[in-house]
Design an enzyme around this catalytic site. Structure first.
Site, PDB file in Angstrom:
ATOM      1  N   LYS A 137       0.870  -1.186   0.000  1.00  9.62           N
ATOM      2  CA  LYS A 137       0.000   0.000   0.000  1.00  9.62           C
ATOM      3  C   LYS A 137       0.900   1.227   0.000  1.00  9.62           C
ATOM      4  O   LYS A 137       2.039   1.170   0.461  1.00  9.62           O
ATOM      5  CB  LYS A 137      -0.875   0.015   1.259  1.00  9.62           C
ATOM      6  CG  LYS A 137      -2.093   0.908   1.152  1.00  9.62           C
ATOM      7  CD  LYS A 137      -3.229   0.195   0.452  1.00  9.62           C
ATOM      8  CE  LYS A 137      -4.399   1.091   0.177  1.00  9.62           C
ATOM      9  NZ  LYS A 137      -5.557   0.298  -0.311  1.00  9.62           N
ATOM     10  N   ASP A 193      -6.983   4.271  -4.662  1.00 10.58           N
ATOM     11  CA  ASP A 193      -7.667   4.136  -3.365  1.00 10.58           C
ATOM     12  C   ASP A 193      -8.278   5.518  -3.129  1.00 10.58           C
ATOM     13  O   ASP A 193      -8.502   6.260  -4.103  1.00 10.58           O
ATOM     14  CB  ASP A 193      -6.669   3.719  -2.260  1.00 10.58           C
ATOM     15  CG  ASP A 193      -7.368   3.265  -0.965  1.00 10.58           C
ATOM     16  OD1 ASP A 193      -7.833   2.118  -0.912  1.00 10.58           O
ATOM     17  OD2 ASP A 193      -7.467   4.066  -0.011  1.00 10.58           O
TER      18      ASP A 193
HETATM   19  P1  NDP Z   1     -12.874   7.795  -3.206  1.00 14.25           P
HETATM   20  O1  NDP Z   1     -11.817   8.790  -2.964  1.00 14.25           O
HETATM   21  O2  NDP Z   1     -13.387   7.573  -4.571  1.00 14.25           O
HETATM   22  O3  NDP Z   1     -14.130   8.097  -2.278  1.00 14.25           O
HETATM   23  C1  NDP Z   1     -14.009   8.195  -0.894  1.00 14.25           C
HETATM   24  C2  NDP Z   1     -15.325   8.646  -0.307  1.00 14.25           C
HETATM   25  O4  NDP Z   1     -15.275   8.540   1.111  1.00 14.25           O
HETATM   26  C3  NDP Z   1     -15.648  10.091  -0.624  1.00 14.25           C
HETATM   27  O5  NDP Z   1     -17.028  10.247  -0.681  1.00 14.25           O
HETATM   28  C4  NDP Z   1     -15.055  10.816   0.574  1.00 14.25           C
HETATM   29  O6  NDP Z   1     -15.663  12.063   0.821  1.00 14.25           O
HETATM   30  C5  NDP Z   1     -15.365   9.848   1.690  1.00 14.25           C
HETATM   31  N1  NDP Z   1     -14.363   9.947   2.751  1.00 14.25           N
HETATM   32  C6  NDP Z   1     -13.029   9.820   2.607  1.00 14.25           C
HETATM   33  N2  NDP Z   1     -12.407  10.016   3.769  1.00 14.25           N
HETATM   34  C7  NDP Z   1     -13.370  10.265   4.656  1.00 14.25           C
HETATM   35  C8  NDP Z   1     -13.366  10.562   6.028  1.00 14.25           C
HETATM   36  N3  NDP Z   1     -12.218  10.638   6.731  1.00 14.25           N
HETATM   37  N4  NDP Z   1     -14.563  10.742   6.642  1.00 14.25           N
HETATM   38  C9  NDP Z   1     -15.724  10.681   5.951  1.00 14.25           C
HETATM   39  N5  NDP Z   1     -15.786  10.423   4.618  1.00 14.25           N
HETATM   40  C10 NDP Z   1     -14.634  10.217   3.999  1.00 14.25           C
HETATM   41  O7  NDP Z   1     -12.310   6.433  -2.587  1.00 14.25           O
HETATM   42  P2  NDP Z   1     -12.812   4.936  -2.825  1.00 14.25           P
HETATM   43  O8  NDP Z   1     -14.266   4.911  -3.066  1.00 14.25           O
HETATM   44  O9  NDP Z   1     -11.894   4.305  -3.782  1.00 14.25           O
HETATM   45  O10 NDP Z   1     -12.480   4.290  -1.404  1.00 14.25           O
HETATM   46  C11 NDP Z   1     -13.458   4.187  -0.359  1.00 14.25           C
HETATM   47  C12 NDP Z   1     -13.042   3.088   0.613  1.00 14.25           C
HETATM   48  O11 NDP Z   1     -12.964   1.839  -0.106  1.00 14.25           O
HETATM   49  C13 NDP Z   1     -11.659   3.254   1.243  1.00 14.25           C
HETATM   50  O12 NDP Z   1     -11.694   2.714   2.557  1.00 14.25           O
HETATM   51  C14 NDP Z   1     -10.764   2.391   0.375  1.00 14.25           C
HETATM   52  O13 NDP Z   1      -9.606   1.966   1.071  1.00 14.25           O
HETATM   53  C15 NDP Z   1     -11.703   1.227   0.097  1.00 14.25           C
HETATM   54  N6  NDP Z   1     -11.377   0.407  -1.063  1.00 14.25           N
HETATM   55  C16 NDP Z   1     -11.244   0.953  -2.309  1.00 14.25           C
HETATM   56  C17 NDP Z   1     -10.974   0.143  -3.392  1.00 14.25           C
HETATM   57  C18 NDP Z   1     -10.903   0.669  -4.778  1.00 14.25           C
HETATM   58  O14 NDP Z   1     -10.765  -0.138  -5.696  1.00 14.25           O
HETATM   59  N7  NDP Z   1     -11.010   1.969  -5.003  1.00 14.25           N
HETATM   60  C19 NDP Z   1     -10.777  -1.301  -3.223  1.00 14.25           C
HETATM   61  C20 NDP Z   1     -11.016  -1.785  -1.890  1.00 14.25           C
HETATM   62  C21 NDP Z   1     -11.289  -0.941  -0.862  1.00 14.25           C
HETATM   63  P3  NDP Z   1     -15.159  13.385   0.052  1.00 14.25           P
HETATM   64  O15 NDP Z   1     -15.851  13.379  -1.279  1.00 14.25           O
HETATM   65  O16 NDP Z   1     -15.567  14.495   0.934  1.00 14.25           O
HETATM   66  O17 NDP Z   1     -13.683  13.244  -0.075  1.00 14.25           O
HETATM   67  O1  2IT Z   2      -7.850  -1.538  -0.904  1.00 16.30           O
HETATM   68  C1  2IT Z   2      -7.774  -2.048  -2.044  1.00 16.30           C
HETATM   69  O2  2IT Z   2      -7.930  -3.254  -2.220  1.00 16.30           O
HETATM   70  C2  2IT Z   2      -7.539  -1.147  -3.173  1.00 16.30           C
HETATM   71  N1  2IT Z   2      -7.478   0.054  -2.988  1.00 16.30           N
HETATM   72  C3  2IT Z   2      -7.365  -1.704  -4.551  1.00 16.30           C
HETATM   73  C4  2IT Z   2      -5.968  -2.214  -4.751  1.00 16.30           C
HETATM   74  C5  2IT Z   2      -5.615  -2.647  -6.142  1.00 16.30           C
HETATM   75  O3  2IT Z   2      -4.428  -2.984  -6.318  1.00 16.30           O
HETATM   76  O4  2IT Z   2      -6.460  -2.674  -7.040  1.00 16.30           O
END
Ligand code: NDP
Ligand code: 2IT
Length: 449
Positions: free
Chosen positions: A122, A162
């Site tokens: 990460k 992420d």
């Molecule tokens: P994005 O940046 O696309 O979206 C994040 C969302 O969460 C936004 O709406 C953001 O609000 C909100 N957010 C972020 N930080 C906070 C906080 N501290 N408090 C409240 N709201 C918050 O990220 P992702 O959708 O990619 O990721 C979301 C979650 O999913 C994370 O935990 C990530 O680790 C996990 N994840 C993502 C993967 C991926 O493929 N993208 C894979 C597996 C897990 P704002 O718009 O205000 O920033």
């Molecule tokens: O938390 C996760 O699994 C991710 N942000 C995606 C990682 C990846 O390599 O696609």
């Protein structure tokens, strides 16, 4: 187990998120270690909690006013027992070493569960893309990559997105990496479709979390159709969770961002979701604007000091936390239970505090931890790497079918490990044990390295 907790407490006394993730895994795998003392003799857990390599670096860049800014960059290369390091990059002001290490630790078990040959890693930065121009984001990404490029490669370490790292950032990062390495290889995933990305990668995490919920409901001979769902966040994972839930006949009534959340009793249908995608991905606006556009919905601003998040206090059947770590505390977990929620599928990484997890487990609801439920994203990243290596592109249906099969197999692996070790239906133990055994066995085979 106590020895492991002592080690992290002594070595890294201030890394609270890392402690949280390690403590949960250590508790789950204790019966595995008791039954298989060879893991203890080989120091498997002691090695798993120490990253193979950590890189921390300076990221200087110049903002639009000509002022020099300095951020901090990280890459944690946690475990390469079953494949090259793989995991996302997070750009968020809260990023620190503890958060990077907890995410890399979780990633190692998650990646093992996918059935694909990928190790755990990460990275990221405390850079905040919010309010920055495209040019500022580009210059930052280029500076970030001007150090990271020497540590990554298609057979070494393959980052992805992420929080705060989406298609735009991956594009800038890839462009700089390609230039510095003078080669076009699969060194990042989540690429755009016209230059090496996989179909379904943007959708994969959200879709996967819904597929996992579907598998859990099937154990009670129920389906998602007609269920009322709470989804937090409004970014990549949240958006495609809503899309798949709509396709499967469920109704989503909340979405959020860092500033607050909206409640729409009528449901966030396909047209409203298209607006959310425009609002968040193109306009880069706030979820508050949803309530201005759809007056039937209600916006509530975040009150960080209130001790609970009212978003989790609505009548519903299922919850898909998809924003960030520790967004559900004990009070929120109890509110969910009191409101009738009996399915929780975590799109985010570690969104529930340990006290919240205990409440879910005590109430015997269908609760899937992030490392199982959100593994669809990295799984399709693995499929993107395969397609790149073969220089081919699979059609949409093929990737989605593979994703569905992977989520089904993760569900089976968690369930059967939970049964074998005496806690049937406990997906937390199941995910930790199944992921642990796969990585531990590979480490045993490869000797003390
Ligand atoms: P994005 O940046 O696309 O979206 C994040 C969302 O969460 C936004 O709406 C953001 O609000 C909100 N957010 C972020 N930080 C906070 C906080 N501290 N408090 C409240 N709201 C918050 O990220 P992702 O959708 O990619 O990721 C979301 C979650 O999913 C994370 O935990 C990530 O680790 C996990 N994840 C993502 C993967 C991926 O493929 N993208 C894979 C597996 C897990 P704002 O718009 O205000 O920033
Ligand atoms: O938390 C996760 O699994 C991710 N942000 C995606 C990682 C990846 O390599 O696609």
């Amino acid at each position: 187990m106590d020895i492991i907790i002592d080690i992290v407490n002594t070595r890294d006394p201030f890394e609270k998120e890392f402690h949280q993730a390690v403590t949960e895994v250590a508790k789950s795998v204790k019966p595995v270690l008791d039954k298989n003392p060879e893991y203890r003799h080989a120091g498997i857990v002691e090695r798993m909690i120490e990253p193979e390599r950590m890189i921390q670096f300076r990221i200087p860049w110049v903002d639009d006013r000509g002022i020099v800014r300095v951020n901090r960059g990280f890459r944690i290369q946690m475990n390469s027992a079953i494949g090259p390091y793989k995991g996302g990059l997070r750009f968020h002001p809260s990023v620190n070493l503890s958060i990077m290490k907890f995410l890399a630790f979780e990633q190692t078990f998650k990646n093992a569960l996918t059935t694909l040959p990928i190790g755990g890693g990460k990275g990221g930065s405390d850079f905040d893309p919010k309010g920055k121009s495209d040019n500022e984001v580009m210059r930052f990404c280029q500076s970030f990559m001007s150090e990271l490029f020497r540590h990554i490669g298609p057979d070494t370490d393959i980052p992805a997105g992420d929080i705060g790292v989406g298609a735009r950032e991956i594009g800038y990062l890839f462009g700089m990496c390609k230039k510095l390495k003078n080669e076009f290889t699969s060194v990042l995933t989540g690429k755009s479709l016209n230059w090496g990305g996989s179909l379904i990668r943007p959708e994969a995490t959200g879709y996967g979390a819904v597929f996992f919920a579907k598998e859990m409901l099937a154990t009670r001979k129920e389906s998602i159709t007609g269920k009322v769902c709470l989804v937090s966040g409004s970014g990549n994972v949240a958006q495609y969770t809503v899309e798949k839930l709509n396709q499967m006949g469920a109704k989503v009534v909340v979405l959020s961002d860092t500033s607050g959340y909206i409640y729409d009793e009528k449901g966030i249908d396909e047209a409203k979701l298209q607006y959310v995608m425009y609002l968040k991905n193109v306009k880069r606006g706030r979820i508050k604007e949803y309530a201005q556009k759809y007056p039937e919905s209600v916006y509530t601003a975040r009150n960080a000091g209130s001790g609970h998040n009212p978003l989790w206090n609505h009548k519903a059947d299922c919850a898909f936390p998809s924003a960030t770590q520790n967004e559900i505390n004990a009070k929120d977990a109890q509110n969910l239970i009191n409101n009738g929620v009996y399915v929780v599928s975590e799109g985010a990484n570690m969104p529930t505090t340990p006290e919240g997890v205990d409440i879910f487990l005590d109430n015997k609801i269908l609760y899937a931890p992030g490392k199982a439920a959100n593994a669809g994203g990295v799984a399709v990243s693995g499929l993107e790497m395969s397609q790149n290596a073969m220089k081919i592109k699979w059609p949409r249906e093929e990737v989605e079918t593979k994703l569905m099969a992977i989520m089904k197999s993760i569900h089976e692996a968690c369930l059967s490990a939970s049964q074998e070790y005496g806690t049937p239906g406990n997906y937390v133990n199941g995910a930790n044990i199944a992921g642990f055994i796969k990585v531990a066995d590979a480490m045993m085979d490869q000797g003390v390295v």
